[in-house]
Design a protein around this motif. Sequence first.
Motif, short mmCIF file in Angstrom:
data_model
loop_
_atom_site.label_atom_id
_atom_site.label_comp_id
_atom_site.label_asym_id
_atom_site.label_seq_id
_atom_site.Cartn_x
_atom_site.Cartn_y
_atom_site.Cartn_z
N VAL A 44 9.84 55.77 22.39
CA VAL A 44 9.90 54.34 22.09
C VAL A 44 11.23 54.06 21.70
CG1 VAL A 44 9.02 52.73 20.48
CG2 VAL A 44 7.43 54.33 22.02
N ARG A 45 11.77 54.95 20.71
CA ARG A 45 13.22 54.69 19.80
C ARG A 45 14.05 54.50 20.77
NH1 ARG A 45 15.72 58.36 15.13
NH2 ARG A 45 17.64 56.92 14.62
N ALA A 46 14.03 55.53 21.77
CA ALA A 46 15.23 55.54 22.77
C ALA A 46 15.33 54.25 23.81
CB ALA A 46 14.60 56.76 23.91
N ALA A 47 13.87 53.81 23.82
CA ALA A 47 14.00 52.60 24.97
C ALA A 47 14.62 51.54 23.94
CB ALA A 47 12.26 52.17 24.91
N ARG A 76 1.32 54.64 22.63
CA ARG A 76 0.78 53.06 22.26
C ARG A 76 0.95 52.83 20.92
NH1 ARG A 76 -4.40 53.76 26.29
NH2 ARG A 76 -3.63 53.57 28.18
N ALA A 77 0.45 53.80 20.09
CA ALA A 77 0.84 53.38 18.56
C ALA A 77 2.24 53.12 18.20
CB ALA A 77 0.33 54.43 17.69
N GLY A 122 6.75 46.74 17.18
CA GLY A 122 6.61 45.31 17.39
C GLY A 122 6.93 44.94 18.68
N ARG A 123 6.92 45.89 19.64
CA ARG A 123 7.28 45.38 21.24
C ARG A 123 5.97 44.68 21.77
NH1 ARG A 123 11.80 48.28 23.36
NH2 ARG A 123 11.38 46.74 25.06
N ASP A 124 6.21 43.83 22.76
CA ASP A 124 5.00 43.22 23.57
C ASP A 124 4.37 44.21 24.28
OD1 ASP A 124 3.53 41.89 25.44
OD2 ASP A 124 5.03 40.22 25.65
N ARG A 125 3.07 44.35 24.18
CA ARG A 125 2.12 45.41 24.75
C ARG A 125 2.53 45.22 26.24
NH1 ARG A 125 0.22 48.76 26.94
NH2 ARG A 125 -1.74 49.96 26.80
#
Length: 360
Positions: free
Chosen positions: A291-294, A325-326, A332-335
């Motif tokens: 997620v950090r990489a994204a 997912r968590a 704070g990204r849009d699901r």
Amino acid sequence: MTQQSDSAAPIPSRTPLTEATAPTPSPFPRLAAPRPLAERRVWPRTFHDRLTAPLPGLRAVARFAREGAIRPGREGLADIPRLPFAPAPLPRVDARTVAVSWAGHASWVVRIGGLTVLTDPVWSRRILGTPARVTPVGIPWDALPRVDAVVISHNHYDHLDAPTLRRLPRDTPVFVPAGLRPWFRRRRFTRVTELDWWEAAELSGVRIDFVPAHHWSKRTLLDTCRSLWGGWVLTTPDGRRVYFAGDTGYGHWFRRIGERYPGIDLALLPIGAYEPRWWLSDVHCDPEEAVRAAGDLGARRMAPMHWGTFVLSAEPVLEPLTRVRAAWERAGRDRADLWDLPVGGSRVLEREPAVREPQG
């Protein structure tokens, strides 16, 4: 992770194209000119200097042998029946459509710019040294449209599968890391394009860039780091981008890739095979790092991969999904922008009218 500076690998010249070198206008004027397809090239004998962390030494191997935690226990395997598997027909597309379909592990069917591109295709039930896959292939081979190209991230057996590749016509265009062409030539593939980091080729208007990763290569006892490793950025003529990370740990390359290729619409990022961390953190992202990489990439959307197909490491089989997912929610990204597809699932990237110009 020990990080190298950007000077660790040679970066091709970013001299703008001129009339002498590009008689027709290019939609990618600020990146290096695409290299010729199937170009014959000479490479260094080794790519050890591209490593971002040392390979495990004897002490690490001894610890690994003592602890022996390479697979989850019975409790961690109990959720195998719950792994998401929902095969469905591939979406209908046209030349202006971008769509992705997950066959499992790092194997995607990417429909982009009128092309069908396979990433690291593994349709085999087993790979060397690993138990059989715990979810079937999500897309039957005979359901594939004509394959226009294949991109390979590196030569590990769960990413470079000879039985699957034997199913392809030998004139299929294949894009591979530097040093991997001989493997394909021995198998009579005739259109093999090797690229170094930050280099590109072009096929039917789709630009195919090879970019760095925090990983390594090895297929036999004698070929450690004899070929390169990395990810791929696929860009349509109107500027839409899909990034396929291949296999990688977390580190500084994500930021550099995002700077060089702004406006990535979708990042296909690995989230599995990460435990134990002391052994695998340099070469495999965990879900939070993915997620950090994204975010580092500036990617609008992320699709997790490299989990739920082969049991390669010690984490419980469903843990990568729950953790990613968590982490996405905490960021704070849009699901709706987390494309956590089941094996066999597909998504279509909606068209956006803006054309984003790549940066050099």
